[in-house]
Design an enzyme around this catalytic site. Structure first.
Site, PDB file in Angstrom:
ATOM      1  N   CYS A  43       0.846  -1.288  -0.175  1.00 24.15           N
ATOM      2  CA  CYS A  43      -0.141  -0.139  -0.217  1.00 24.15           C
ATOM      3  C   CYS A  43       0.885   1.345   0.133  1.00 24.15           C
ATOM      4  O   CYS A  43       0.557   2.165  -0.773  1.00 24.15           O
ATOM      5  CB  CYS A  43      -0.839  -0.068   1.329  1.00 24.15           C
ATOM      6  N   CYS A  48      -1.306   1.680  -3.122  1.00 23.20           N
ATOM      7  CA  CYS A  48      -2.285   2.845  -2.960  1.00 23.20           C
ATOM      8  C   CYS A  48      -1.951   4.201  -2.740  1.00 23.20           C
ATOM      9  O   CYS A  48      -2.471   5.134  -3.582  1.00 23.20           O
ATOM     10  CB  CYS A  48      -3.282   2.627  -1.708  1.00 23.20           C
ATOM     11  N   LYS A  51      -0.013   5.547  -6.152  1.00 26.54           N
ATOM     12  CA  LYS A  51      -1.070   5.468  -7.253  1.00 26.54           C
ATOM     13  C   LYS A  51      -1.866   6.496  -7.073  1.00 26.54           C
ATOM     14  O   LYS A  51      -2.066   7.459  -8.109  1.00 26.54           O
ATOM     15  CB  LYS A  51      -1.766   4.323  -7.210  1.00 26.54           C
ATOM     16  N   TYR A  99       6.879   5.045   9.413  1.00 25.03           N
ATOM     17  CA  TYR A  99       6.504   3.604   9.838  1.00 25.03           C
ATOM     18  C   TYR A  99       7.439   2.941  10.951  1.00 25.03           C
ATOM     19  O   TYR A  99       7.302   2.463  11.880  1.00 25.03           O
ATOM     20  CB  TYR A  99       6.223   2.780   8.743  1.00 25.03           C
ATOM     21  N   GLY A 115      12.046 -13.815   5.809  1.00 25.16           N
ATOM     22  CA  GLY A 115      11.820 -14.999   6.882  1.00 25.16           C
ATOM     23  C   GLY A 115      11.282 -15.985   6.302  1.00 25.16           C
ATOM     24  O   GLY A 115      10.417 -16.265   5.222  1.00 25.16           O
ATOM     25  N   GLY A 175      -9.138  -5.918 -16.637  1.00 28.47           N
ATOM     26  CA  GLY A 175     -10.137  -4.763 -16.535  1.00 28.47           C
ATOM     27  C   GLY A 175     -10.458  -4.902 -15.146  1.00 28.47           C
ATOM     28  O   GLY A 175     -11.491  -4.421 -14.652  1.00 28.47           O
ATOM     29  N   TYR A 177      -9.393  -3.120 -10.919  1.00 26.38           N
ATOM     30  CA  TYR A 177      -8.938  -1.977  -9.867  1.00 26.38           C
ATOM     31  C   TYR A 177      -7.809  -1.425 -10.759  1.00 26.38           C
ATOM     32  O   TYR A 177      -7.714  -0.510 -10.965  1.00 26.38           O
ATOM     33  CB  TYR A 177      -8.609  -2.291  -8.605  1.00 26.38           C
ATOM     34  N   ILE A 178      -6.433  -2.397 -10.728  1.00 22.25           N
ATOM     35  CA  ILE A 178      -5.431  -1.617 -11.002  1.00 22.25           C
ATOM     36  C   ILE A 178      -5.400  -1.270 -12.540  1.00 22.25           C
ATOM     37  O   ILE A 178      -4.821  -0.144 -12.971  1.00 22.25           O
ATOM     38  CB  ILE A 178      -4.225  -2.612 -10.858  1.00 22.25           C
ATOM     39  N   GLU A 181      -7.133   1.853 -13.105  1.00 20.11           N
ATOM     40  CA  GLU A 181      -6.748   3.285 -12.557  1.00 20.11           C
ATOM     41  C   GLU A 181      -5.555   3.612 -13.464  1.00 20.11           C
ATOM     42  O   GLU A 181      -5.336   4.814 -13.638  1.00 20.11           O
ATOM     43  CB  GLU A 181      -6.254   2.776 -11.206  1.00 20.11           C
ATOM     44  N   ARG A 204     -15.239  -6.809 -13.319  1.00 23.70           N
ATOM     45  CA  ARG A 204     -15.833  -7.878 -12.805  1.00 23.70           C
ATOM     46  C   ARG A 204     -16.195  -7.698 -11.240  1.00 23.70           C
ATOM     47  O   ARG A 204     -15.460  -7.438 -10.715  1.00 23.70           O
ATOM     48  CB  ARG A 204     -15.206  -9.378 -13.212  1.00 23.70           C
ATOM     49  N   ASP A 302      -3.533  -9.632   2.708  1.00 24.08           N
ATOM     50  CA  ASP A 302      -3.893 -10.265   1.474  1.00 24.08           C
ATOM     51  C   ASP A 302      -3.080 -11.619   1.339  1.00 24.08           C
ATOM     52  O   ASP A 302      -3.657 -12.431   0.470  1.00 24.08           O
ATOM     53  CB  ASP A 302      -3.220  -9.693   0.182  1.00 24.08           C
ATOM     54  N   ALA A 340     -13.129   1.724  -3.242  1.00 23.61           N
ATOM     55  CA  ALA A 340     -12.964   2.551  -4.258  1.00 23.61           C
ATOM     56  C   ALA A 340     -12.036   2.304  -5.375  1.00 23.61           C
ATOM     57  O   ALA A 340     -11.045   1.707  -5.064  1.00 23.61           O
ATOM     58  CB  ALA A 340     -12.834   4.147  -3.611  1.00 23.61           C
ATOM     59  N   HIS A 434     -26.375  21.700  -0.145  1.00 24.05           N
ATOM     60  CA  HIS A 434     -26.674  22.174  -1.368  1.00 24.05           C
ATOM     61  C   HIS A 434     -25.599  23.388  -1.712  1.00 24.05           C
ATOM     62  O   HIS A 434     -25.602  24.251  -0.678  1.00 24.05           O
ATOM     63  CB  HIS A 434     -28.132  22.908  -1.529  1.00 24.05           C
ATOM     64  N   GLU A 439     -25.775  15.613  -2.309  1.00 27.56           N
ATOM     65  CA  GLU A 439     -27.289  15.603  -1.768  1.00 27.56           C
ATOM     66  C   GLU A 439     -27.982  14.631  -2.630  1.00 27.56           C
ATOM     67  O   GLU A 439     -29.148  14.321  -2.177  1.00 27.56           O
ATOM     68  CB  GLU A 439     -27.775  16.966  -1.915  1.00 27.56           C
TER      69      GLU A 439
END
Ligand code: NDP
Length: 458
Positions: A43, A48, A51, A99, A115, A175, A177-178, A181, A204, A302, A340, A434, A439
């Site tokens: 990520c 993520c 990207k 991190y 490992g 086709g 996500y990746i 994008e 899909r 994953d 998303a 508005h 809305e």
């Protein structure tokens, strides 16, 4: 005194592994984390985050054009791809050091190297053995590509983030996500983009109206989507590549990006050898408590091939750490996980698709397609699609889908409503803000007539 070197050794310092291990360390466990590459994982380092930074960069191309309708004139803007890549990489370095600091602050030992589990309580890293009461596998996933002649000429999404130059002609295969994008990023930056998909539509598993709406917008922006097309071979010619595809057609490209799925990154970890049961896709099989078939070995993220999203890996890592090291047993709830796709325009979704809801019983569909207000002056031919799926018996909103600018920002809030079991009547009772696109989600009053959608799609 424990008979083990550590209470917890985690293999893989990505989103799930870092969250689990730093929480465990914070709760007083003697914890270590093994990482062979950079701290942060897919990520942060090659997914993520980089990207999304490229998506921001690409979007300026349209912003400059749209500004003219609002009275702005400016010289022809110039784009510098190496500058964007360098700035992006600087940000990744910063995040990696954040991190690392979080791990240090929580007394987690970082062991650099690859490992391998050698027994239910031992991890070997480059010839040194470390023992632990618990082992957590959090090794993520890795891109997979079909074995066709010339596949060695293709790049994956990690390579695409660091291309030295912006290619003029890009072929994107896949086709998912990746693929959508990167097709959006390269197209917005001016490349000629062909997206080759073997199915009849992109994305899909997503709601059919989402798939149709995004494909239409991508095609309007100039992405050439080749449906029901397979790549048979890739050949290197002078300075470019030539793809032979269905129908014996040839397509030339400067860059061939494969985004044909990802597989659990578990090869060579020694898991089967110590008795850990794996799925036929190579994922670690775990129970609701993230425990594998070997009592002392757990897995999150994953590499378990459940819902392959960063926030899910983080939630699984947290559930593991709370349960094992904070006497607070929790399991992950996989219902209504929003997600998303940072395509152009983006897709955001939470809950059931129309097709999934239809399997459950009677339901109503509310759908709205409109030109966003901004484009009344910009003149851009881009439409937004919003859709709600409502249980006809209980009035509960079962699914919420959007293709359009700010979709991910909007749907995150609606995910809370779905998590709380909100009804359509409660959506209707909510006052809109508005003028916004959002809305529309609280002002959709007309059910879509049955003959216009679902099974009887007209
Ligand atoms: P996906 O599984 O989403 O999509 C794979 C695509 O490749 C599908 O279109 C599939 O076609 C196609 N494909 C698979 N095998 C072949 C083949 N042999 N030849 C041609 N096409 C093929 O994978 P991605 O790589 O896009 O993403 C992997 C995962 O990463 C996602 O599942 C997602 O969880 C995560 N991710 C999430 C993001 C986000 O939340 N914004 C962004 C990026 C990734 P078909 O439809 O016919 O099967």
């Amino acid at each position: 005194m424990s008979r083990y070197d550590y209470d917890l050794i985690t293999i893989g310092a990505g989103s799930g592994g870092v969250r689990a291990t730093r929480l465990a360390g914070g709760y007083g466990a003697r914890a270590a984390i093994v990482e062979e590459s950079r701290v942060g994982g897919t990520c942060v380092i090659r997914g993520c985050v980089p990207k999304k930074l490229l998506v921001y960069g690409a979007h300026f191309a349209e912003e400059f054009e749209d500004a003219a309708g609002f009275g702005w004139t400016a010289g022809r803007p110039a784009f510098d791809w190496p500058a964007l890549v360098a700035n992006k990489n600087r940000e990744l370095d910063r995040l990696e050091s954040v991190y690392q600091r979080i791990l240090r602050d929580n007394h987690v030992t970082l062991i650099e190297g690859r490992g391998r589990v050698t027994d239910p309580h031992t991890v070997e890293v480059d010839g040194t053995s470390y023992t632990a009461e618990h082992i957590l596998v959090a090794t993520g996933g890795w891109p997979t590509m079909p074995d066709i002649p010339g596949i060695e000429h293709a790049i994956d999404s990690a390579d695409a983030l660091d291309l030295p130059d912006l290619p003029g002609r890009v072929v994107v295969v896949g086709g998912g996500y990746i693929a959508v994008e990167f097709a959006g990023i390269f197209r917005a930056l001016g490349a000629q983009v062909t997206e080759i998909i073997r199915a009849s539509n992109i994305l899909r598993g997503f709601d059919e109206d989402v798939r149709d709406a995004l494909a239409a917008e991508m095609e309007k922006k100039g992405v050439d989507i080749r449906r029901e097309t397979q790549v048979h071979s890739i050949e290197k010619r002078d300075g470019h590549f030539s793809l032979r595809v269905t129908g014996d057609e040839e397509i030339d490209a400067d860059t061939v990006l494969y985004a044909t799925g990802r597989a659990p990154n578990t090869a060579g970890l020694g898991l089967s050898e110590v008795g850990v049961k794996m799925t036929n896709r190579g994922a670690v099989m775990v129970d609701d408590w993230n425990r594998s078939s070997v009592d002392s070995i757990y897995a999150v993220g994953d590499c378990t091939d459940r819902v392959n999203l960063t926030p899910v890996a983080i939630a699984e890592g947290r559930a593991f750490a709370e349960t094992r090291f904070n006497d607070n047993p929790i399991t992950m709830d996989y219902a209504n996980v929003p997600s998303a796709v940072f395509s152009q325009p983006p897709v955001a979704t939470v809950g059931l698709t129309e097709e999934q809801a239809r399997q459950r019983g009677p339901m109503d569909v509310y759908i709205s397609q409109f030109r966003p207000m901004k484009h009344t002056l910009s003149g851009r031919d881009e439409r937004t699609m919003m859709k709600l799926i409502v249980d006809a018996a209980t009035d509960r909103v079962l699914g919420c889908h959007m293709v359009g600018v700010d979709g991910p920002e909007i749907v995150q809030g609606l995910a809370i409503a779905l998590k709380c079991g909100a009804t359509k009547a409660q959506f209707d009772a909510t006052v809109g803000i508005h003028p916004t696109a959002a809305e529309e989600f609280v002002t959709m009053r007309e059910k879509r007539p049955e003959h216009e959608g679902g099974d009887g799609r007209s």
